[in-house]
Motif scaffolding. Structure first.
Motif, PDB file in Angstrom:
ATOM      1  N   THR A  62      -5.860  -5.704   3.175  1.00  7.44           N
ATOM      2  CA  THR A  62      -4.891  -6.367   2.557  1.00  7.44           C
ATOM      3  C   THR A  62      -4.303  -7.478   3.474  1.00  7.44           C
ATOM      4  O   THR A  62      -4.279  -8.708   3.128  1.00  7.44           O
ATOM      5  CB  THR A  62      -3.537  -5.364   2.258  1.00  7.44           C
ATOM      6  N   ASP A 118      -6.549   0.583   4.070  1.00 10.72           N
ATOM      7  CA  ASP A 118      -6.294  -0.517   2.979  1.00 10.72           C
ATOM      8  C   ASP A 118      -5.330  -1.317   3.366  1.00 10.72           C
ATOM      9  O   ASP A 118      -5.166  -2.730   2.768  1.00 10.72           O
ATOM     10  CB  ASP A 118      -5.684   0.444   1.757  1.00 10.72           C
ATOM     11  N   ILE A 175       0.757  -1.183  -0.003  1.00 10.08           N
ATOM     12  CA  ILE A 175      -0.045  -0.093   0.004  1.00 10.08           C
ATOM     13  C   ILE A 175       0.889   1.122  -0.027  1.00 10.08           C
ATOM     14  O   ILE A 175       0.505   2.266  -0.644  1.00 10.08           O
ATOM     15  CB  ILE A 175      -1.097  -0.055   1.261  1.00 10.08           C
TER      16      ILE A 175
END
Length: 391
Positions: free
Chosen positions: A384, A380, A328
């Motif tokens: 993940t 995010d 990310i």
């Protein structure tokens, strides 16, 4: 006053972590008050088919605390997110540029008490779970452990929730605690352990007398200075692979002497040791008593340990978070054990735990705030991690 805008949190297919965090800030959950934060979290989680347990604990002389444990799924692997919904007091409201419980969004930041520590992280995780479910994820189990007294005594929160979890067979395989861990930018630090906290209260007894006749007295203040000088000048050790050196700090010296020409009969001092895995509270207690016994002083010593040191050895969990962070942000986080204590010290009893959250620059400060982009980045990263752990 900063200009602002906000919308209410909706239970759409894609929850916005910034709006969840703003709504949580609007819940004035200063320990021990729940402030509506647990209500909001339960509403969001039940809409995602989590089974929620409101857990109330209290002891004589302590505040009654409301906690939340929620789980979705009943198969392995079981991934847990832990955090606290309570926040520290605001104190002087007039020193703030915004009203601290308004959840103001302005200048690309979210402002308010708890934005960094740690309602932003709780919101990021809920939004990550929501997105994971939108993607069709349904493997394994996800749980949340949310305590209401991390910022205070810590007696009726995480410890008792963990006992309840163990008694009810709720044992996660791994856990992320969403405390603010990053120093300057998102993705620079993962906490894989914490030093312990050991406190000593020592009283030295001297001989009271006139300062003009020191040979007829025994000054306990001078004795305190003498015996603590080695600890002030040097650390207790050289540190270990994952830990900084253990250090001692004197936090108070009290004499209660109202006269400037009288040597006191007693002197009291309190000291705190932040210790690494070279030590335990038991070994420190023995070490200090042996040292003071050899100093030719008359003393009494009381000791207490808030937390022992702990370490989650670098492995699957820290690598998952490191890999997710790199995907990310393009950064590989440092694995760190610095800072104060946290509830991870307790959680490690049930499962491997690491800490990863927002940048902690403004936590507990006036005008606490966090960049909106950091909340989305954290969401995010959590998403993940969920994909990697649960598929």
């Amino acid at each position: 006053m900063l200009s602002s805008f906000h919308t209410s949190t909706s239970l759409s297919q894609s929850l916005d972590p910034v709006q969840i965090a703003a709504d949580l800030i609007r819940c004035p959950s200063v320990t021990p008050e729940e402030g509506g934060a647990i209500d909001l979290l339960q509403s969001l989680l039940e809409s995602m088919e989590f089974i929620c347990h409101r857990l109330y604990f209290e002891e004589y002389g302590t505040d009654k605390i409301e906690n939340l444990y929620a789980r979705r799924g009943n198969t392995a692997p079981h991934f847990c997110f832990a955090g606290h919904s309570d926040v520290v007091p605001v104190d002087d409201v007039t020193s703030w540029s915004v009203r601290p419980f308004d959840g103001i969004i302005a200048k690309d930041h979210l402002w308010g008490r708890g934005a960094v520590d740690m309602k932003g992280a709780i919101a990021a995780f809920i939004a990550a779970v929501d997105k994971y479910l939108v993607y069709g994820g349904n493997k394994g189990s996800i749980s949340l452990l949310i305590t209401g007294d991390e910022e205070s005594q810590g007696i009726n929160g995480t410890i008792k929730v963990l006992n309840w979890m163990e008694a009810n067979g709720e044992i996660p395989d791994m856990c992320i605690l969403g405390e603010p861990t990053n120093h300057t930018v998102m993705g620079d630090t993962i906490k894989i352990g914490r030093r312990g906290s050991f406190t000593g209260h020592i009283t030295l007894r001297g001989i009271q007398g006139h300062v003009a006749y020191p040979d007829l007295t025994q000054n306990p203040v001078h004795q305190l200075i003498r015996i603590f000088t080695p600890f002030i000048n040097d650390n207790l050790d050289q540190g270990t692979i994952h830990f900084a050196p253990s250090n001692l700090s004197i936090t108070t010296i009290d004499v209660g002497n109202l006269a400037n020409n009288v040597i006191p009969a007693k002197a009291h001092a309190t000291f705190n040791v932040r210790f690494n895995d070279n030590h335990s509270s038991e070994s420190l207690n023995l070490m200090f008593r042996k040292f003071f016994d050899n100093q030719n002083v008359s003393y009494t010593l009381k000791t207490e340990c808030l937390r022992e040191s702990f370490l989650t050895e670098p492995g699957i969990l820290s690598k998952l978070i490191s890999d997710a962070t790199f995907i990310i942000t393009g950064r590989r986080p440092e694995l760190s054990t610095n800072g104060g204590t946290s509830d991870a010290n307790f959680i490690k009893r049930l499962c491997p735990v690491v800490e990863f959250g927002l940048v902690g620059k403004t936590m507990h400060q006036v005008d606490e705030h966090v960049p909106l982009a950091d909340i989305y980045t954290l969401k995010d990263i959590y998403l993940t991690v969920l994909k990697c752990i649960l598929g």
